[in-house]
Motif scaffolding. Structure first.
Motif, PDB file in Angstrom:
ATOM      1  N   LEU A   1     -10.797  67.306   0.536  1.00 60.18           N
ATOM      2  CA  LEU A   1     -11.035  66.073   0.877  1.00 60.18           C
ATOM      3  C   LEU A   1     -10.501  64.982  -0.009  1.00 60.18           C
ATOM      4  N   GLY A   2     -10.633  63.781   0.297  1.00 59.66           N
ATOM      5  CA  GLY A   2      -9.964  62.764  -0.623  1.00 59.66           C
ATOM      6  C   GLY A   2      -8.434  62.662  -0.218  1.00 59.66           C
ATOM      7  N   VAL A   3      -7.774  61.762  -1.267  1.00 55.24           N
ATOM      8  CA  VAL A   3      -6.695  61.420  -1.133  1.00 55.24           C
ATOM      9  C   VAL A   3      -5.504  62.497  -1.506  1.00 55.24           C
ATOM     10  N   SER A   4      -4.493  62.688  -0.697  1.00 55.87           N
ATOM     11  CA  SER A   4      -3.790  63.648  -0.911  1.00 55.87           C
ATOM     12  C   SER A   4      -2.493  63.402  -1.638  1.00 55.87           C
ATOM     13  N   SER A   5      -1.671  64.261  -2.217  1.00 58.41           N
ATOM     14  CA  SER A   5      -0.708  63.921  -2.843  1.00 58.41           C
ATOM     15  C   SER A   5       0.443  63.074  -1.970  1.00 58.41           C
ATOM     16  N   MET A   6       0.320  63.362  -0.726  1.00 54.99           N
ATOM     17  CA  MET A   6       1.327  62.689   0.200  1.00 54.99           C
ATOM     18  C   MET A   6       1.006  61.003  -0.111  1.00 54.99           C
ATOM     19  N   GLN A   7      -0.242  60.512  -0.042  1.00 57.18           N
ATOM     20  CA  GLN A   7      -0.440  59.305  -0.557  1.00 57.18           C
ATOM     21  C   GLN A   7      -0.624  58.678  -1.837  1.00 57.18           C
TER      22      GLN A   7
ATOM     23  N   GLU B   1     -13.815  71.534  -0.063  1.00 54.30           N
ATOM     24  CA  GLU B   1     -13.479  70.958  -1.440  1.00 54.30           C
ATOM     25  C   GLU B   1     -13.574  69.397  -1.358  1.00 54.30           C
ATOM     26  N   SER B   2     -14.560  68.966  -2.150  1.00 50.76           N
ATOM     27  CA  SER B   2     -15.105  67.688  -2.353  1.00 50.76           C
ATOM     28  C   SER B   2     -14.709  67.197  -3.688  1.00 50.76           C
ATOM     29  N   TYR B   3     -14.266  65.972  -3.828  1.00 49.43           N
ATOM     30  CA  TYR B   3     -14.075  65.211  -5.286  1.00 49.43           C
ATOM     31  C   TYR B   3     -14.779  64.151  -5.478  1.00 49.43           C
ATOM     32  N   HIS B   4     -15.814  63.915  -4.793  1.00 51.51           N
ATOM     33  CA  HIS B   4     -16.595  62.617  -5.211  1.00 51.51           C
ATOM     34  C   HIS B   4     -18.101  62.980  -4.893  1.00 51.51           C
ATOM     35  N   SER B   5     -18.830  62.563  -5.539  1.00 52.27           N
ATOM     36  CA  SER B   5     -20.411  63.058  -5.718  1.00 52.27           C
ATOM     37  C   SER B   5     -20.956  62.813  -4.023  1.00 52.27           C
TER      38      SER B   5
ATOM     39  N   GLU C   1     -19.365  62.583  -1.297  1.00 49.07           N
ATOM     40  CA  GLU C   1     -18.893  63.744  -0.197  1.00 49.07           C
ATOM     41  C   GLU C   1     -19.703  65.201  -0.744  1.00 49.07           C
ATOM     42  N   ASP C   2     -19.761  65.547  -1.723  1.00 48.52           N
ATOM     43  CA  ASP C   2     -20.245  66.709  -1.929  1.00 48.52           C
ATOM     44  C   ASP C   2     -21.882  66.659  -1.619  1.00 48.52           C
ATOM     45  N   ARG C   3     -22.473  65.803  -1.731  1.00 49.92           N
ATOM     46  CA  ARG C   3     -23.797  65.461  -1.262  1.00 49.92           C
ATOM     47  C   ARG C   3     -24.064  65.765   0.208  1.00 49.92           C
ATOM     48  N   LEU C   4     -23.229  64.975   0.788  1.00 54.47           N
ATOM     49  CA  LEU C   4     -23.347  65.128   2.450  1.00 54.47           C
ATOM     50  C   LEU C   4     -22.814  66.446   2.668  1.00 54.47           C
ATOM     51  N   VAL C   5     -21.980  66.979   2.353  1.00 54.80           N
ATOM     52  CA  VAL C   5     -21.472  68.349   2.891  1.00 54.80           C
ATOM     53  C   VAL C   5     -22.979  69.524   2.241  1.00 54.80           C
ATOM     54  N   LYS C   6     -23.269  69.292   1.093  1.00 56.06           N
ATOM     55  CA  LYS C   6     -24.449  70.091   0.727  1.00 56.06           C
ATOM     56  C   LYS C   6     -25.627  70.148   1.799  1.00 56.06           C
ATOM     57  N   ARG C   7     -25.910  68.824   2.181  1.00 58.48           N
ATOM     58  CA  ARG C   7     -27.085  68.736   3.195  1.00 58.48           C
ATOM     59  C   ARG C   7     -26.592  69.224   4.402  1.00 58.48           C
TER      60      ARG C   7
END
Length: 320
Positions: free
Chosen positions: A105-111, A244-248, A250-256
């Motif tokens: 997740l998050g912004v990629s190297s491409m951006q 793979e999450s990089y923001h709390s 995002e991770d909270r949403l995935v965890k739930r």
């Protein structure tokens, strides 16, 4: 135009988590966030029976990844879409079930590494930040049209910015004189509005605001909220979803979402759990895994990663 680099985070661990689901003839990995294809390349090289369907909303990323993976022939298929469209993508390609789905997740190297895309705050560029530059509002549109309340909300929620209200008020004042178009002007405003003691801690003072704008422009949490259940529903028995999450947030949403499908849904005092009420998936990782110090030293983007994975162990009720 500057050229992007690409260092996949936790590459070996991600491939190790995916490999058990991809060891049979005709196995399919959906790389839902293809980017420049680093994870897909590793899977195609190490899982010789698998094919990869790579999804990305960024046409330039698809082009570059397609070139990188061309030697794998029809084992790789690139698709221009957002990753909440996994069911439609599989249906269009005639694939009944995925054996694995990967989200980085998050912004990629491409951006991030291409200054002209407007994601980076260290170089002046148009305030764009769209992952798909062919559609939708830009960061400049958000800054120039959102109310003070909405601007403050996204800065606070998505950027965890303590000075959200103060920054939003300054944006609203300044845009009355001249609309925002460039990142340098926004960075200058942030230096003016964030007190000096706060600027000396927590990294670059523009980091939080740029993150919040990017997440809003691309509806990142909305897309993820739809995508994780769609990915889980698409899995064959034995299939895995790795995130793979990089923001709390995002991770909270995935965890739930993972907890929802791996927890027994029966009264606590029931002596025996009926077979048809057992969860259809199990957690593969214990909590969220992190990058070690060596990887963070060589790849600073790994510092905030949280890695989670689930595996389907039986069909959903009513699914053959």
């Amino acid at each position: 135009m500057t050229s992007p680099s690409h260092v996949p985070v936790l590459l070996d661990r991600v491939v190790a988590l995916l490999t058990p689901a991809l060891g049979h003839e005709g196995a399919v990995l959906v790389d839902a966030t293809l980017g420049l294809g680093g994870h897909s390349e590793a899977v195609l090289g190490r899982c010789e029976l698998a094919r990869v369907i790579g999804i990305d909303r960024d046409p330039e990323a698809l082009r570059r990844a397609g070139e990188r993976l061309a030697s794998y022939g029809d084992r790789f298929t690139g698709v221009h879409a957002t990753y909440d469209a996994i069911p439609e993508v599989l249906d269009d390609l005639g694939v009944a079930r995925a054996d694995a789905v990967l989200f980085d997740l998050g912004v990629s190297s491409m951006q991030l590494d291409v200054a002209e895309r407007g994601f980076a705050y260290r170089e002046d560029a148009p305030l764009d930040m769209r992952m798909d530059p062919t559609t939708g509002p830009t960061a400049a549109d958000v800054l120039n049209t959102y109310s003070h309340g909405d601007l403050a909300r996204i800065l606070r929620e998505y950027g965890e910015e303590k000075f959200a209200s103060r920054i939003a008020a300054a944006v609203v004042r300044q845009r009355e004189t001249e609309p925002f178009t460039s990142s340098a002007r926004l960075v200058e405003l942030l230096y003016d509005q964030i007190p000096a003691p706060a600027r000396r801690t927590g990294g670059h003072p523009a980091k939080r605001t740029f993150q919040a704008l990017r997440m809003e422009v691309n509806d990142e949490l909305g897309v993820l909220r739809r995508a994780i259940p769609a990915a889980i529903d698409s899995l064959a028995v034995g299939g895995r979803v790795v995130v793979e999450s990089y923001h709390s947030l995002e991770d909270r949403l995935v965890k739930r979402a993972f907890a929802l499908v791996t927890t027994v849904d029966v009264p606590h005092d029931l002596p025996v759990v009926p077979a048809d009420r057992e969860p259809a998936l199990r957690l593969v990782t214990r909590g969220a895994e992190r990058a070690d110090a060596d990887e963070i030293a060589s790849n600073p983007r790994a510092a905030s990663v949280r890695l989670r994975a689930v595996e389907r162990i039986r069909p959903d009720r009513g699914v053959a």
